[in-house]
Scaffold this motif. Structure first.
Motif, short mmCIF file in Angstrom:
data_model
loop_
_atom_site.label_atom_id
_atom_site.label_comp_id
_atom_site.label_asym_id
_atom_site.label_seq_id
_atom_site.Cartn_x
_atom_site.Cartn_y
_atom_site.Cartn_z
N PHE A 42 0.84 -1.42 -0.18
CA PHE A 42 0.07 0.05 0.09
C PHE A 42 0.76 1.34 -0.12
O PHE A 42 0.58 2.15 -0.74
CB PHE A 42 -0.99 -0.11 1.21
N ILE A 46 0.96 4.25 -2.83
CA ILE A 46 0.73 5.53 -2.69
C ILE A 46 2.08 6.46 -3.27
O ILE A 46 1.61 7.50 -3.79
CB ILE A 46 0.30 6.06 -1.06
N ALA A 53 1.11 11.50 -10.59
CA ALA A 53 0.32 12.68 -10.31
C ALA A 53 1.32 13.97 -10.92
O ALA A 53 0.98 14.96 -11.48
CB ALA A 53 -0.13 13.01 -8.91
N GLU A 57 0.39 16.45 -14.11
CA GLU A 57 0.47 17.87 -14.11
C GLU A 57 1.32 18.29 -14.85
O GLU A 57 1.12 19.42 -15.41
CB GLU A 57 0.92 18.19 -12.30
N GLU A 62 -5.15 14.63 -16.47
CA GLU A 62 -5.63 14.09 -15.08
C GLU A 62 -5.87 12.35 -15.03
O GLU A 62 -7.23 12.41 -15.58
CB GLU A 62 -6.66 15.22 -14.61
N GLU A 64 -7.30 8.87 -13.84
CA GLU A 64 -8.14 8.56 -12.74
C GLU A 64 -7.36 7.46 -12.06
O GLU A 64 -6.56 6.64 -12.74
CB GLU A 64 -9.38 7.78 -13.28
N LEU A 65 -7.30 7.19 -10.64
CA LEU A 65 -6.31 6.64 -10.06
C LEU A 65 -7.01 5.90 -8.91
O LEU A 65 -7.81 6.49 -8.15
CB LEU A 65 -5.41 7.45 -9.43
N ASP A 66 -7.26 4.58 -8.95
CA ASP A 66 -7.83 3.76 -7.84
C ASP A 66 -6.76 2.86 -7.09
O ASP A 66 -6.03 2.28 -7.93
CB ASP A 66 -8.67 2.76 -8.45
N VAL A 67 -6.72 2.87 -5.93
CA VAL A 67 -5.70 2.21 -5.24
C VAL A 67 -6.68 1.33 -4.33
O VAL A 67 -7.56 1.53 -3.66
CB VAL A 67 -5.13 3.27 -4.05
N ARG A 68 -6.20 0.04 -4.66
CA ARG A 68 -6.76 -1.22 -3.87
C ARG A 68 -5.59 -1.96 -3.09
O ARG A 68 -4.98 -2.88 -3.63
CB ARG A 68 -7.45 -2.15 -4.66
N PHE B 42 -7.03 18.57 -8.59
CA PHE B 42 -6.32 17.21 -9.03
C PHE B 42 -5.15 17.32 -8.00
O PHE B 42 -4.65 16.22 -7.22
CB PHE B 42 -6.12 17.10 -10.10
N ALA B 43 -4.39 18.40 -8.07
CA ALA B 43 -3.13 18.51 -7.05
C ALA B 43 -3.62 18.23 -5.65
O ALA B 43 -2.82 17.50 -5.05
CB ALA B 43 -2.54 19.68 -7.49
N ILE B 46 -4.30 14.64 -4.89
CA ILE B 46 -3.37 13.63 -4.69
C ILE B 46 -2.70 14.10 -3.13
O ILE B 46 -2.28 13.01 -2.53
CB ILE B 46 -2.22 13.95 -5.64
N VAL B 49 -4.75 12.49 -0.57
CA VAL B 49 -4.61 10.87 -0.68
C VAL B 49 -3.11 10.76 0.19
O VAL B 49 -3.05 9.50 1.04
CB VAL B 49 -4.26 10.37 -2.15
N ALA B 53 -3.29 8.31 3.43
CA ALA B 53 -2.11 7.31 3.48
C ALA B 53 -1.19 7.33 4.73
O ALA B 53 -1.15 6.16 5.27
CB ALA B 53 -1.38 7.14 2.21
N ALA B 56 -3.42 6.09 7.79
CA ALA B 56 -4.00 4.75 7.33
C ALA B 56 -2.66 3.66 7.98
O ALA B 56 -2.79 2.91 8.55
CB ALA B 56 -4.11 4.39 5.99
N GLU B 57 -1.36 3.95 7.50
CA GLU B 57 -0.29 3.27 7.96
C GLU B 57 -0.24 3.49 9.25
O GLU B 57 0.19 2.40 10.00
CB GLU B 57 1.05 3.99 6.99
N GLU B 62 -6.02 -0.12 5.50
CA GLU B 62 -5.83 0.36 4.15
C GLU B 62 -7.15 0.67 3.43
O GLU B 62 -7.78 0.01 2.96
CB GLU B 62 -5.08 -0.77 3.17
N PRO B 63 -7.19 1.94 3.63
CA PRO B 63 -8.68 2.52 2.83
C PRO B 63 -8.52 2.08 1.30
O PRO B 63 -7.39 2.14 0.76
CB PRO B 63 -8.72 3.86 3.03
N GLU B 64 -9.60 2.04 0.56
CA GLU B 64 -9.60 2.25 -0.92
C GLU B 64 -9.76 3.67 -1.26
O GLU B 64 -10.48 4.31 -0.64
CB GLU B 64 -10.70 1.37 -1.36
N LEU B 65 -8.92 3.95 -2.32
CA LEU B 65 -9.01 5.48 -2.72
C LEU B 65 -9.16 5.51 -3.99
O LEU B 65 -8.39 4.82 -4.87
CB LEU B 65 -7.77 6.21 -2.25
N ASP B 66 -10.12 6.55 -4.68
CA ASP B 66 -10.52 6.55 -5.86
C ASP B 66 -10.39 8.04 -6.14
O ASP B 66 -10.98 8.94 -5.52
CB ASP B 66 -11.71 5.88 -6.23
N VAL B 67 -9.46 8.40 -7.36
CA VAL B 67 -9.28 9.71 -7.44
C VAL B 67 -10.03 10.09 -8.72
O VAL B 67 -9.83 9.57 -9.69
CB VAL B 67 -7.88 10.42 -7.66
N ARG B 68 -11.04 11.36 -9.01
CA ARG B 68 -11.52 11.64 -10.09
C ARG B 68 -11.46 13.10 -10.17
O ARG B 68 -12.40 13.75 -9.38
CB ARG B 68 -13.06 11.10 -10.17
N ARG B 73 -12.89 9.49 -3.49
CA ARG B 73 -13.60 8.63 -2.79
C ARG B 73 -12.77 7.72 -1.67
O ARG B 73 -12.00 7.13 -2.18
CB ARG B 73 -14.49 7.96 -3.30
#
Lengths: 100, 100
Positions: A42, A46, A53, A57, A62, A64-68, B42-43, B46, B49, B53, B56-57, B62-68, B73
């Motif tokens: 994880f 990150i 990112a 920039e 931009e 889309e970024l998904d962290v699992r 967007f900056a 990030i 996020v 993180a 979370a550490e 560990e959350p799930e993180l989605d950047v749009r 989210r």
């Protein structure tokens, strides 16, 4: 806005992108270029998001970024064009250079 | 693994979480606690996020993180318990302190 002038990739251009970036795939609707990146942890996921990112920039785009957990999904599409343009392909190429 | 010993929130506990964290919601299946955070750019998304993180550490989760674009989210769930535990509620509380 610089992305507005980008044209969708032709089918030949898309084929060249697919050949040149084997870790990436076009989604079934063809509108997004994406890659799943396994960063190992994880924390590394990150860190990778941060590197992506900064590149994004730099080129004015931009993803889309998904962290699992250790996995990051990077999704590239140019909204103004309604699909994948050279802007997306170029950014994918840059991201490939910083992927683990 | 510390998360394995966590129990799912009772309905009373879940109600208390919902009341105490009004910006968060339980997903319809009740198994995830999530929040959409508008970071303005967007900056900044990030940067947020990165802050999430670090928290979370610190708590070993560990959350799930989605950047749009400017929106992040954050989705919290404890896999070993099959839903939302106090670990998720505690991390949501921490995240709330660093949200824009």
């Amino acid at each position: 806005m610089r992305t507005a002038s980008r044209a969708l990739l032709s089918s030949d251009e898309a084929a060249a992108v697919a050949a040149g970036l084997p870790a990436w795939r076009f989604t079934p609707d063809g509108r997004t270029l994406e890659r799943l990146v396994d960063c190992g942890s994880f924390a590394e996921a990150i860190a990778f998001v941060g590197r992506v990112a900064l590149l994004a920039e730099a080129v004015g785009h931009e993803p889309e970024l998904d962290v699992r957990g250790p996995i990051v999904r990077v999704s590239l599409s140019t909204r103004a064009a309604g699909g994948v343009t050279s802007l997306d392909a170029d950014l994918a190429d840059w991201i490939e250079r910083v992927a683990p």
